[in-house]
Design an enzyme around this catalytic site. Structure first.
Site, PDB file in Angstrom:
ATOM      1  N   ARG A 247       0.749  -1.078  -0.074  1.00  0.00           N
ATOM      2  CA  ARG A 247      -0.094  -0.045  -0.203  1.00  0.00           C
ATOM      3  C   ARG A 247       0.795   1.398  -0.096  1.00  0.00           C
ATOM      4  O   ARG A 247       0.537   2.209  -0.710  1.00  0.00           O
ATOM      5  CB  ARG A 247      -0.770  -0.355   1.415  1.00  0.00           C
ATOM      6  CG  ARG A 247      -1.958   1.189   1.374  1.00  0.00           C
ATOM      7  CD  ARG A 247      -2.838   0.968   2.636  1.00  0.00           C
ATOM      8  NE  ARG A 247      -3.355   1.979   3.280  1.00  0.00           N
ATOM      9  CZ  ARG A 247      -4.557   2.493   2.625  1.00  0.00           C
ATOM     10  NH1 ARG A 247      -4.978   1.962   1.710  1.00  0.00           N
ATOM     11  NH2 ARG A 247      -5.045   3.613   3.302  1.00  0.00           N
ATOM     12  N   HIS A 270      -7.900   7.713   2.884  1.00  0.00           N
ATOM     13  CA  HIS A 270      -7.673   8.799   4.034  1.00  0.00           C
ATOM     14  C   HIS A 270      -8.598   9.902   4.211  1.00  0.00           C
ATOM     15  O   HIS A 270      -9.232  10.566   3.416  1.00  0.00           O
ATOM     16  CB  HIS A 270      -6.271   9.326   3.913  1.00  0.00           C
ATOM     17  CG  HIS A 270      -5.409   8.296   3.883  1.00  0.00           C
ATOM     18  ND1 HIS A 270      -3.933   8.570   3.150  1.00  0.00           N
ATOM     19  CD2 HIS A 270      -5.124   7.301   4.328  1.00  0.00           C
ATOM     20  CE1 HIS A 270      -3.206   7.516   3.470  1.00  0.00           C
ATOM     21  NE2 HIS A 270      -3.818   6.742   4.069  1.00  0.00           N
TER      22      HIS A 270
END
Length: 298
Positions: A247, A270
């Site tokens: 990631r 996020h």
């Protein structure tokens, strides 16, 4: 109000109002429970409603003897969140952590792999075994879509929208996002589905789960860690490696190739752009490219 009652109410708030997962809730409340243990061990009987900043300072002083700056900072942050909740609910008028500063810590930069290292790891997968095609598809998906491990193992067949070029990902707090999936990753998932998964005895309840273990059930997080660790050992990779490194590499490589932070933030899921900004620190050359390309006096 008793501590147990306050902690239970706080957990409900984190679950219902904040939409946090059970793991996140446990992490948030663990710090409060450490304070409670300290109070009990020192025969200090005091309610969370009236506990003073001085008492908490003494607790922080004690934990500083055993924990590093990062761990201290996390505990202080967890306690500050708990008491902010009590203020929010009008149980207290002030947050006793307001004047307690966390120790200064450097920002921990995520570990990443180069494109060559990722190619080496994936090429080392033994495709002669049935789980080989599955493992290749999983690692290609981790890297190609920037997924968390929990997102990977919970991925459903019904989440695949290959014609549109996206997959639907369920992230932290059950928040969903659509992430682009490139043709090569689609190809490896399709090979796994058609050549391996279609011939498996799938257990009830896992018919829609994409990646399965040999018993036809959902894989565990620990199994993904084991697969990645064994591959790293096999190729002699000396870096500290975990599935999450794919990631981080996904985000870093996008940045290196001039992707903008806002797009990376959306793909990673996020909540705050400040979380994504850590990748700028990993690859500072991106900043130079931006200035050279966009500044009027380049």
């Amino acid at each position: 109000m008793k501590w147990e009652h306050a902690i239970k109410d706080y957990q409900l708030y984190l679950k219902i109002e904040r939409g946090l997962s059970d793991n996140s809730i446990e992490n948030y409340t663990r710090d409060v429970k450490k304070l409670l243990v300290y109070l009990n061990d020192n025969d200090i009987t005091i309610s969370p409603i009236v506990i003073s900043s001085e008492t908490i300072k003494q607790f922080v002083y004690e934990i500083a003897k055993e924990l590093n700056a990062r761990s201290q900072s996390r505990i202080i942050s967890g306690l500050r969140s708990f008491f902010s909740y009590l203020v929010f609910e009008d149980y207290r008028k002030d947050n006793p952590l307001e004047l307690i500063e966390a120790p200064k810590i450097g920002r921990k930069l995520p570990d990443t792999l180069s494109e060559e290292e990722i190619d080496t790891l994936i090429s080392a997968i033994d495709l002669s075994k049935p789980e080989g095609e599955r493992n290749r598809a999983m690692l290609e998906t981790l890297y190609g879509c920037g997924l968390r491990v929990s997102e990977l193992i919970n991925l459903k067949i019904s989440d695949l929208f290959f014609e549109e070029g996206f997959i639907k990902v369920t992230g932290k707090g059950d928040k969903q996002r659509f992430v682009p999936i490139v043709d090569s990753t689609q190809k490896y998932i399709t090979i796994y589905r058609n050549q391996i998964r279609n011939h498996m005895a799938i257990q009830n309840g896992f018919e829609d789960t994409l990646f399965l273990n040999r018993r036809g059930k959902q894989l565990t997080r620990a199994m993904i860690f084991t697969i990645v660790k064994q591959l790293a050992e096999h190729v002699g990779l000396k870096k500290k490696i975990s599935p999450h490194i794919f990631r981080h590499s996904f985000a870093t490589h996008l940045l290196q190739n001039d992707a903008d932070l806002r797009s990376i933030q959306l793909m990673l899921g996020h909540e705050s752009i400040t979380t994504t900004e850590v990748y700028v620190h990993v690859d500072k050359s991106h900043l130079t490219k931006v200035v050279e390309k966009y500044h009027p006096r380049k």
